[in-house]
Motif scaffolding. Structure first.
Motif, PDB file in Angstrom:
ATOM      1  N   ILE A   1     123.300  19.997  86.656  1.00  0.00           N
ATOM      2  CA  ILE A   1     122.395  20.552  87.681  1.00  0.00           C
ATOM      3  C   ILE A   1     121.430  21.591  87.101  1.00  0.00           C
ATOM      4  N   PRO A   2     121.905  22.534  86.262  1.00  0.00           N
ATOM      5  CA  PRO A   2     120.960  23.539  85.732  1.00  0.00           C
ATOM      6  C   PRO A   2     119.778  22.912  84.992  1.00  0.00           C
ATOM      7  N   LEU A   3     119.990  21.736  84.409  1.00  0.00           N
ATOM      8  CA  LEU A   3     118.913  21.064  83.672  1.00  0.00           C
ATOM      9  C   LEU A   3     117.856  20.452  84.575  1.00  0.00           C
ATOM     10  N   ILE A   4     118.200  20.240  85.836  1.00  0.00           N
ATOM     11  CA  ILE A   4     117.239  19.538  86.698  1.00  0.00           C
ATOM     12  C   ILE A   4     116.806  20.364  87.905  1.00  0.00           C
ATOM     13  N   GLU A   5     117.322  21.595  87.997  1.00  0.00           N
ATOM     14  CA  GLU A   5     117.023  22.393  89.192  1.00  0.00           C
ATOM     15  C   GLU A   5     115.521  22.641  89.377  1.00  0.00           C
ATOM     16  N   GLN A   6     114.784  22.701  88.267  1.00  0.00           N
ATOM     17  CA  GLN A   6     113.335  22.951  88.365  1.00  0.00           C
ATOM     18  C   GLN A   6     112.547  21.652  88.224  1.00  0.00           C
ATOM     19  N   ASP A   7     113.212  20.532  88.408  1.00  0.00           N
ATOM     20  CA  ASP A   7     112.613  19.242  88.107  1.00  0.00           C
ATOM     21  C   ASP A   7     112.642  18.388  89.385  1.00  0.00           C
ATOM     22  N   ALA A   8     111.729  17.446  89.491  1.00  0.00           N
ATOM     23  CA  ALA A   8     111.716  16.574  90.671  1.00  0.00           C
ATOM     24  C   ALA A   8     113.030  15.797  90.797  1.00  0.00           C
TER      25      ALA A   8
ATOM     26  N   ILE B   1     121.516  21.363  98.917  1.00  0.00           N
ATOM     27  CA  ILE B   1     120.095  21.102  98.693  1.00  0.00           C
ATOM     28  C   ILE B   1     119.465  22.289  97.964  1.00  0.00           C
ATOM     29  N   ALA B   2     118.771  21.996  96.877  1.00  0.00           N
ATOM     30  CA  ALA B   2     118.131  23.043  96.076  1.00  0.00           C
ATOM     31  C   ALA B   2     116.913  23.609  96.796  1.00  0.00           C
ATOM     32  N   ALA B   3     116.616  24.874  96.503  1.00  0.00           N
ATOM     33  CA  ALA B   3     115.499  25.557  97.157  1.00  0.00           C
ATOM     34  C   ALA B   3     114.203  24.762  97.028  1.00  0.00           C
ATOM     35  N   ARG B   4     113.944  24.282  95.826  1.00  0.00           N
ATOM     36  CA  ARG B   4     112.702  23.553  95.560  1.00  0.00           C
ATOM     37  C   ARG B   4     112.570  22.323  96.463  1.00  0.00           C
TER      38      ARG B   4
ATOM     39  N   LEU C   1     122.061  25.453 101.625  1.00  0.00           N
ATOM     40  CA  LEU C   1     120.897  25.848 100.852  1.00  0.00           C
ATOM     41  C   LEU C   1     121.381  26.579  99.615  1.00  0.00           C
ATOM     42  N   VAL C   2     121.265  25.947  98.436  1.00  0.00           N
ATOM     43  CA  VAL C   2     121.748  26.584  97.207  1.00  0.00           C
ATOM     44  C   VAL C   2     120.632  27.347  96.508  1.00  0.00           C
ATOM     45  N   GLU C   3     121.015  28.232  95.616  1.00  0.00           N
ATOM     46  CA  GLU C   3     120.127  29.123  94.866  1.00  0.00           C
ATOM     47  C   GLU C   3     118.980  29.619  95.748  1.00  0.00           C
ATOM     48  N   SER C   4     119.377  30.215  96.878  1.00  0.00           N
ATOM     49  CA  SER C   4     118.368  30.655  97.841  1.00  0.00           C
ATOM     50  C   SER C   4     117.521  31.792  97.284  1.00  0.00           C
ATOM     51  N   ALA C   5     117.982  32.422  96.196  1.00  0.00           N
ATOM     52  CA  ALA C   5     117.167  33.464  95.569  1.00  0.00           C
ATOM     53  C   ALA C   5     115.834  32.885  95.098  1.00  0.00           C
ATOM     54  N   ALA C   6     115.799  31.556  94.914  1.00  0.00           N
ATOM     55  CA  ALA C   6     114.567  30.914  94.443  1.00  0.00           C
ATOM     56  C   ALA C   6     113.617  30.576  95.595  1.00  0.00           C
TER      57      ALA C   6
ATOM     58  N   GLY D   1     119.253  15.077  95.672  1.00  0.00           N
ATOM     59  CA  GLY D   1     119.493  15.521  97.043  1.00  0.00           C
ATOM     60  C   GLY D   1     119.411  14.361  98.033  1.00  0.00           C
ATOM     61  N   GLU D   2     118.394  13.530  97.874  1.00  0.00           N
ATOM     62  CA  GLU D   2     118.245  12.403  98.809  1.00  0.00           C
ATOM     63  C   GLU D   2     119.330  11.358  98.586  1.00  0.00           C
TER      64      GLU D   2
END
Ligand code: C2E
Ligand code: MG
Ligand code: MG
Ligand code: MG
Length: 292
Positions: free
Chosen positions: A78-85, A118-121, A151-156, A91-92
């Protein structure tokens, strides 16, 4: 000489860096293929009400089976794709998979609301709710209320107004929303006021140390009080044993999730687990075992 050395070191760092990013890129590629081939699986972990032990829901947690028979947990990818589409694809996929599972569990009488992370992005996408509705429409026999969102990593979350609107739309559909890992983000307090979520999940790091660490206990008690002030349901994660469950119940916490109730389990184990849980009182209410 020094300059040359420095230069070499720079080259070595560069090489290491690019090797790492290449390895990460290959991993992302492999994950994309696995997702498209539907090779990932979800494990399910129950959530129960502390007052009476009643089963109130479950959380879907992704696992990635590897060729060697091992299962990778999300911290591996997950950390590798959290900022990725890719995190949106994941999620879907998870929503689609949970809806398919709910269809089967309803017929077996063991369906409870299941939360998807579901990631913030992903959550902040303008079309998040519309796409979710398409997935729900494709599963017409599963009521929207059997789906929940964490809602995960809501800090983002860099757009609280957009997040609040999305939460309202979801709730209007009957989908409950939780802030996950509460207490970890520096902006948590303001978030709780501005985001109209149903639930707050206290991060397990506070819960797990609570009985040994007075500060963590204070944090947990403060989150419970604050969340209740705003009318939110409080869920403790990381409830590893009955002592924690009893303490949390005394502190007014509403619900619990953790190894003390059950570890995340493959879908095949769910119906049997539900049947056994419903037949017996919650373990933290059982009389203490008498030692010989
Ligand atoms: P989370 O949403 O906070 O999920 C709870 C994590 O705590 C899970 O780890 C669960 O196995 C673990 N856990 C539950 N009870 C206990 C306990 O009593 N003791 C201990 N030590 N751990 C416990 P897991 O499955 O490795 O998931 C880690 C994180 O990965 C999740 O944290 C979530 O943020 C993320 N994640 C999992 N599945 C998905 C997914 O489908 N999509 C996205 N975006 N993120 C996911
Ligand atoms: Mg979660
Ligand atoms: Mg959590
Ligand atoms: Mg957590």
């Amino acid at each position: 000489q020094a300059k040359q050395q420095g230069g070499n070191r720079y080259v070595m760092f560069d090489l290491e860096f690019s090797q790492r990013t290449q390895a990460e890129q290959r991993l992302r590629e492999r994950l994309r293929v696995a997702l498209e081939a539907d090779e990932l699986v979800l494990h399910y972990q129950p959530r129960v009400r502390l007052a009476d032990g009643r089963l109130v829901g479950a959380e879907a947690l992704v696992r990635w089976p590897q060729g060697d028979g091992t299962l990778w947990t999300p911290d591996r990818f997950i950390p590798l794709i959290e900022q990725d589409a890719l995190i949106e694809l994941l999620g879907e996929w998870a929503v689609r998979t949970v809806l398919r599972q709910q269809h089967a569990w309803r017929q077996q009488g063991c369906a409870v609301p299941v939360a998807v992370n579901i990631a913030a992005r992903h959550f902040l996408r303008a079309d998040f709710v519309a796409r979710l509705q398409l997935l729900l429409a494709a599963a017409p026999d599963v009521p929207a209320g059997l789906l929940e969102i964490e809602l995960v990593e809501s800090a983002a979350l860099d757009n609280l107004d957009q997040a609040a609107r999305t939460i309202e739309q979801l709730r209007a559909l009957g989908i409950s929303v939780a802030i996950d890992d509460f207490g970890m983000g520096y902006a948590s307090l303001g978030y709780l006021r501005r985001l109209p979520v149903d639930k707050v999940k206290i991060d397990r790091s506070f819960v797990m140390r609570m009985l040994d660490d007075a500060d963590d206990r204070q944090v947990v008690q403060a989150i419970i009080g604050l969340a209740h002030t705003f009318g939110r349901t409080v869920v403790a994660e990381g409830v590893e044993h009955d002592g924690l469950a009893r303490a949390l119940r005394q502190m007014g916490c509403d619900e619990a999730q953790g190894y003390g109730v059950a570890r995340p389990m493959p879908m095949a184990d769910w119906p049997g687990w539900v049947e056994r849980w419903r037949a017996a009182p919650p373990p933290w209410e059982a009389p203490a075992a008498v030692s010989a």
